[in-house]
Design a protein around this motif. Sequence first.
Motif, PDB file in Angstrom:
ATOM      1  N   PHE A 332       0.858  -1.189   0.000  1.00 41.05           N
ATOM      2  CA  PHE A 332       0.000   0.000   0.000  1.00 41.05           C
ATOM      3  C   PHE A 332       0.892   1.237   0.000  1.00 41.05           C
ATOM      4  CE2 PHE A 332       0.896  -0.747   4.446  1.00 41.05           C
ATOM      5  CZ  PHE A 332       1.110   0.521   4.954  1.00 41.05           C
ATOM      6  N   ASP A 333       0.259   2.381  -0.215  1.00 40.35           N
ATOM      7  CA  ASP A 333       0.998   3.630  -0.271  1.00 40.35           C
ATOM      8  C   ASP A 333       0.195   4.714   0.456  1.00 40.35           C
ATOM      9  OD1 ASP A 333       3.163   5.397  -1.717  1.00 40.35           O
ATOM     10  OD2 ASP A 333       1.233   6.423  -1.967  1.00 40.35           O
ATOM     11  N   VAL A 334       0.873   5.647   1.110  1.00 39.55           N
ATOM     12  CA  VAL A 334       0.242   6.822   1.720  1.00 39.55           C
ATOM     13  C   VAL A 334       0.755   8.061   0.991  1.00 39.55           C
ATOM     14  CG1 VAL A 334      -0.046   8.210   3.783  1.00 39.55           C
ATOM     15  CG2 VAL A 334       0.004   5.718   3.963  1.00 39.55           C
ATOM     16  N   SER A 335      -0.181   8.806   0.416  1.00 37.74           N
ATOM     17  CA  SER A 335       0.172   9.971  -0.381  1.00 37.74           C
ATOM     18  C   SER A 335      -0.408  11.240   0.238  1.00 37.74           C
ATOM     19  CB  SER A 335      -0.362   9.819  -1.812  1.00 37.74           C
ATOM     20  OG  SER A 335       0.137   8.641  -2.409  1.00 37.74           O
ATOM     21  N   ILE A 336       0.133  12.368  -0.190  1.00 39.95           N
ATOM     22  CA  ILE A 336      -0.353  13.674   0.249  1.00 39.95           C
ATOM     23  C   ILE A 336      -0.889  14.407  -0.978  1.00 39.95           C
ATOM     24  CG2 ILE A 336       0.274  15.882   1.309  1.00 39.95           C
ATOM     25  CD1 ILE A 336       2.598  14.392   2.650  1.00 39.95           C
ATOM     26  N   GLY A 337      -2.120  14.907  -0.854  1.00 41.06           N
ATOM     27  CA  GLY A 337      -2.695  15.558  -2.022  1.00 41.06           C
ATOM     28  C   GLY A 337      -3.918  16.389  -1.700  1.00 41.06           C
ATOM     29  N   ALA A 338      -4.743  16.628  -2.697  1.00 44.73           N
ATOM     30  CA  ALA A 338      -5.905  17.509  -2.565  1.00 44.73           C
ATOM     31  C   ALA A 338      -7.031  17.030  -3.451  1.00 44.73           C
ATOM     32  CB  ALA A 338      -5.525  18.940  -2.917  1.00 44.73           C
ATOM     33  N   LEU A 339      -8.250  17.437  -3.043  1.00 49.11           N
ATOM     34  CA  LEU A 339      -9.444  17.073  -3.792  1.00 49.11           C
ATOM     35  C   LEU A 339     -10.283  18.308  -4.090  1.00 49.11           C
ATOM     36  CD1 LEU A 339     -10.697  13.924  -1.829  1.00 49.11           C
ATOM     37  CD2 LEU A 339      -9.584  13.945  -4.075  1.00 49.11           C
ATOM     38  N   ALA A 340     -10.930  18.290  -5.225  1.00 50.25           N
ATOM     39  CA  ALA A 340     -11.971  19.256  -5.545  1.00 50.25           C
ATOM     40  C   ALA A 340     -13.300  18.548  -5.339  1.00 50.25           C
ATOM     41  CB  ALA A 340     -11.830  19.735  -6.988  1.00 50.25           C
ATOM     42  N   HIS A 341     -14.185  19.196  -4.560  1.00 52.81           N
ATOM     43  CA  HIS A 341     -15.456  18.564  -4.208  1.00 52.81           C
ATOM     44  C   HIS A 341     -16.618  19.287  -4.886  1.00 52.81           C
ATOM     45  CE1 HIS A 341     -13.618  16.368  -0.744  1.00 52.81           C
ATOM     46  NE2 HIS A 341     -12.816  17.413  -0.738  1.00 52.81           N
ATOM     47  N   TYR A 342     -17.472  18.529  -5.489  1.00 55.37           N
ATOM     48  CA  TYR A 342     -18.740  19.057  -5.995  1.00 55.37           C
ATOM     49  C   TYR A 342     -19.818  18.314  -5.231  1.00 55.37           C
ATOM     50  CZ  TYR A 342     -22.342  20.672  -9.238  1.00 55.37           C
ATOM     51  OH  TYR A 342     -23.449  21.269  -9.785  1.00 55.37           O
ATOM     52  N   SER A 343     -20.376  18.991  -4.216  1.00 51.05           N
ATOM     53  CA  SER A 343     -21.237  18.279  -3.280  1.00 51.05           C
ATOM     54  C   SER A 343     -22.533  19.025  -3.024  1.00 51.05           C
ATOM     55  CB  SER A 343     -20.496  18.066  -1.951  1.00 51.05           C
ATOM     56  OG  SER A 343     -20.059  19.313  -1.435  1.00 51.05           O
ATOM     57  N   TYR A 344     -23.503  18.298  -2.527  1.00 48.21           N
ATOM     58  CA  TYR A 344     -24.808  18.869  -2.184  1.00 48.21           C
ATOM     59  C   TYR A 344     -24.834  19.157  -0.689  1.00 48.21           C
ATOM     60  CZ  TYR A 344     -29.831  19.591  -1.845  1.00 48.21           C
ATOM     61  OH  TYR A 344     -31.079  20.131  -1.613  1.00 48.21           O
ATOM     62  N   GLN A 345     -25.275  20.354  -0.337  1.00 45.33           N
ATOM     63  CA  GLN A 345     -25.320  20.748   1.071  1.00 45.33           C
ATOM     64  C   GLN A 345     -26.648  20.326   1.685  1.00 45.33           C
ATOM     65  OE1 GLN A 345     -24.031  24.736   1.927  1.00 45.33           O
ATOM     66  NE2 GLN A 345     -25.155  24.826   3.847  1.00 45.33           N
ATOM     67  N   PHE A 346     -26.587  19.371   2.594  1.00 47.19           N
ATOM     68  CA  PHE A 346     -27.784  18.886   3.277  1.00 47.19           C
ATOM     69  C   PHE A 346     -28.146  19.786   4.461  1.00 47.19           C
ATOM     70  CE2 PHE A 346     -25.714  15.152   1.383  1.00 47.19           C
ATOM     71  CZ  PHE A 346     -26.734  14.704   0.570  1.00 47.19           C
ATOM     72  N   SER A 347     -27.145  20.327   5.120  1.00 47.98           N
ATOM     73  CA  SER A 347     -27.348  21.263   6.224  1.00 47.98           C
ATOM     74  C   SER A 347     -26.116  22.138   6.309  1.00 47.98           C
ATOM     75  CB  SER A 347     -27.566  20.507   7.542  1.00 47.98           C
ATOM     76  OG  SER A 347     -26.376  19.865   7.953  1.00 47.98           O
ATOM     77  N   ALA A 348     -26.106  23.067   7.271  1.00 49.63           N
ATOM     78  CA  ALA A 348     -24.965  23.978   7.378  1.00 49.63           C
ATOM     79  C   ALA A 348     -23.664  23.241   7.656  1.00 49.63           C
ATOM     80  CB  ALA A 348     -25.222  25.010   8.475  1.00 49.63           C
ATOM     81  N   GLY A 349     -23.764  22.070   8.292  1.00 49.54           N
ATOM     82  CA  GLY A 349     -22.554  21.351   8.671  1.00 49.54           C
ATOM     83  C   GLY A 349     -22.354  20.020   7.985  1.00 49.54           C
ATOM     84  N   LEU A 350     -23.106  19.754   6.929  1.00 53.19           N
ATOM     85  CA  LEU A 350     -22.961  18.454   6.267  1.00 53.19           C
ATOM     86  C   LEU A 350     -23.268  18.579   4.792  1.00 53.19           C
ATOM     87  CD1 LEU A 350     -22.519  15.378   6.481  1.00 53.19           C
ATOM     88  CD2 LEU A 350     -24.975  15.160   6.860  1.00 53.19           C
ATOM     89  N   ARG A 351     -22.368  18.059   3.992  1.00 61.53           N
ATOM     90  CA  ARG A 351     -22.586  17.997   2.552  1.00 61.53           C
ATOM     91  C   ARG A 351     -21.908  16.744   2.010  1.00 61.53           C
ATOM     92  NH1 ARG A 351     -19.519  23.503   1.142  1.00 61.53           N
ATOM     93  NH2 ARG A 351     -20.725  24.081   2.976  1.00 61.53           N
ATOM     94  N   GLY A 352     -22.385  16.292   0.905  1.00 58.97           N
ATOM     95  CA  GLY A 352     -21.821  15.086   0.309  1.00 58.97           C
ATOM     96  C   GLY A 352     -21.932  15.114  -1.195  1.00 58.97           C
ATOM     97  N   GLY A 353     -20.965  14.434  -1.854  1.00 53.06           N
ATOM     98  CA  GLY A 353     -21.003  14.419  -3.313  1.00 53.06           C
ATOM     99  C   GLY A 353     -19.754  13.818  -3.903  1.00 53.06           C
ATOM    100  N   LEU A 354     -19.461  14.203  -5.137  1.00 50.18           N
ATOM    101  CA  LEU A 354     -18.335  13.643  -5.876  1.00 50.18           C
ATOM    102  C   LEU A 354     -17.075  14.471  -5.669  1.00 50.18           C
ATOM    103  CD1 LEU A 354     -20.202  12.891  -9.231  1.00 50.18           C
ATOM    104  CD2 LEU A 354     -19.805  11.328  -7.301  1.00 50.18           C
ATOM    105  N   ASN A 355     -15.934  13.844  -5.907  1.00 53.49           N
ATOM    106  CA  ASN A 355     -14.680  14.571  -5.803  1.00 53.49           C
ATOM    107  C   ASN A 355     -13.676  14.034  -6.809  1.00 53.49           C
ATOM    108  OD1 ASN A 355     -13.210  12.292  -4.583  1.00 53.49           O
ATOM    109  ND2 ASN A 355     -14.444  12.708  -2.756  1.00 53.49           N
ATOM    110  N   ALA A 356     -12.683  14.826  -7.063  1.00 50.90           N
ATOM    111  CA  ALA A 356     -11.588  14.429  -7.943  1.00 50.90           C
ATOM    112  C   ALA A 356     -10.360  15.216  -7.534  1.00 50.90           C
ATOM    113  CB  ALA A 356     -11.934  14.695  -9.405  1.00 50.90           C
ATOM    114  N   GLY A 357      -9.195  14.607  -7.697  1.00 49.44           N
ATOM    115  CA  GLY A 357      -7.989  15.301  -7.303  1.00 49.44           C
ATOM    116  C   GLY A 357      -6.744  14.518  -7.617  1.00 49.44           C
ATOM    117  N   ALA A 358      -5.694  14.822  -6.898  1.00 54.21           N
ATOM    118  CA  ALA A 358      -4.417  14.170  -7.132  1.00 54.21           C
ATOM    119  C   ALA A 358      -3.633  14.128  -5.841  1.00 54.21           C
ATOM    120  CB  ALA A 358      -3.636  14.904  -8.214  1.00 54.21           C
ATOM    121  N   ALA A 359      -2.768  13.151  -5.723  1.00 53.63           N
ATOM    122  CA  ALA A 359      -1.912  13.010  -4.550  1.00 53.63           C
ATOM    123  C   ALA A 359      -0.555  12.497  -4.999  1.00 53.63           C
ATOM    124  CB  ALA A 359      -2.533  12.057  -3.538  1.00 53.63           C
TER     125      ALA A 359
END
Length: 441
Positions: A332-359
């Motif tokens: 296995f490998d542990v990488s450091i990276g970032a994601l761009a999130h396109y998500s739906y906001q269900f409440s002020a403190g919770l959202r969920g959706g798709l992401n894409a990025g690189a590490a």
Amino acid sequence: MRKIILASVVCLFYNLLEAQETIIFKVDLAKKELEHVATDDLKTNQFYDLKITGINTAFVDVIIETTDFGLSSSTPDILKSLLLKIPDSGIFGFISQESTAPKYGLIYAQSMEHIEKLQALTEIATLLYNESNDNAEFRTLDMVKSIQKKAQLHLRELDQIFKNNPDILKPKETNLDVLRNSVAQSYQYIQSAKNYYKTLIENSDLTIDSSVANELIIYASNLEVLSENINLETSLRYFDFLVKSMEMKNYEQFPELLRASKDVLETKITLINTFTNDTIFTKKIDFFTKKGGFKFDFSTGFFYNNLNEKSYYLEDNGDGRNQILEENGSNFDVSIGALAHYSYQFSAGLRGGLNAGAAVSPLDGITRYLFGAGVLIGREQLIGVNVGASLARIDVLSNSVENENGNLYVPVEYTSAPTYKKSEWGIYLGLTYNLTRERKK
């Protein structure tokens, strides 16, 4: 009849939906703080009343400023390659300096009367202020009514004092505008008298009538000392306090004050003591919106994935071939990276959706491209839990490698395992965060 009942039910239901919501804060003046402050989430573009309880509106002024902000994430470096009334009369002109000798004693006596009137105002206002301020439980209706009644009596008393009429029990209508103007005129009379004596002293010939000059100096010095603490702004502030006390409430309500159209409504609440002209305290409260809809954010963090290059060594098999063996190592490998999130906001403190990025792995320096889904938890600072597929070009064994019963061989003349670059798919699990989202108007 059924239609009437149905229409009534529909109207009632509609009115309930449209009823104005009120957010209530309770002030503790002793502790100088807001009690039970809950940063309620606000519905987007809906008006809310703000109610401040536990205050005495006679001397507590509430100032509220709101600013609507959107929250935005800056693009991580790793993704940039992939993807901001007082009458202004001056000195009164009714003091004539003609025939000064017979008047200067009278003017001094009248000045003393005006000083006593303003001192009476200060004493009466301070007495009521101390009574109001010392009662931590003045929130009760009986206490409010008591202060209102006392304020009315005090203003009637002041009216008689400024009119030089001792009959304070005789019920008369008090003209507050006239009384307030009398307060200002008393101050102006004192100031004019001081200037009057100053002018007389400056123009007196001490060698001709030193006794008169000395008497003028005594009058002037007494006036200066006795009026030292008398200030027009303060006197009018005390008067206005008594007037406001007649209609005081134990709360202040601001209709339709709160309305959030973006991510966070920053609200600054300042309480000012208008009697002492001091700021009691200032409190900032953030209201986050619980609007739905899709949001775009970034996060950075750590990613576990099962894409890693394997290392091999050769071992002579004794039959003209070298067997390819895998070095012992992690799968296995542990990488450091970032994601761009396109998500739906269900409440002020919770959202969920798709992401894409690189590490990028610190172990082998290879970039993993990430595609998946996840949830973001938090209001302004975000924590993300993400899972999905990873893609990377890594070295894999060449197709020229011979596979025999699960064992891998190459001819004996090979000195290393033959490999080539290939895009391989794997899985990833990521824990990410965004602690630096910016507020923008």
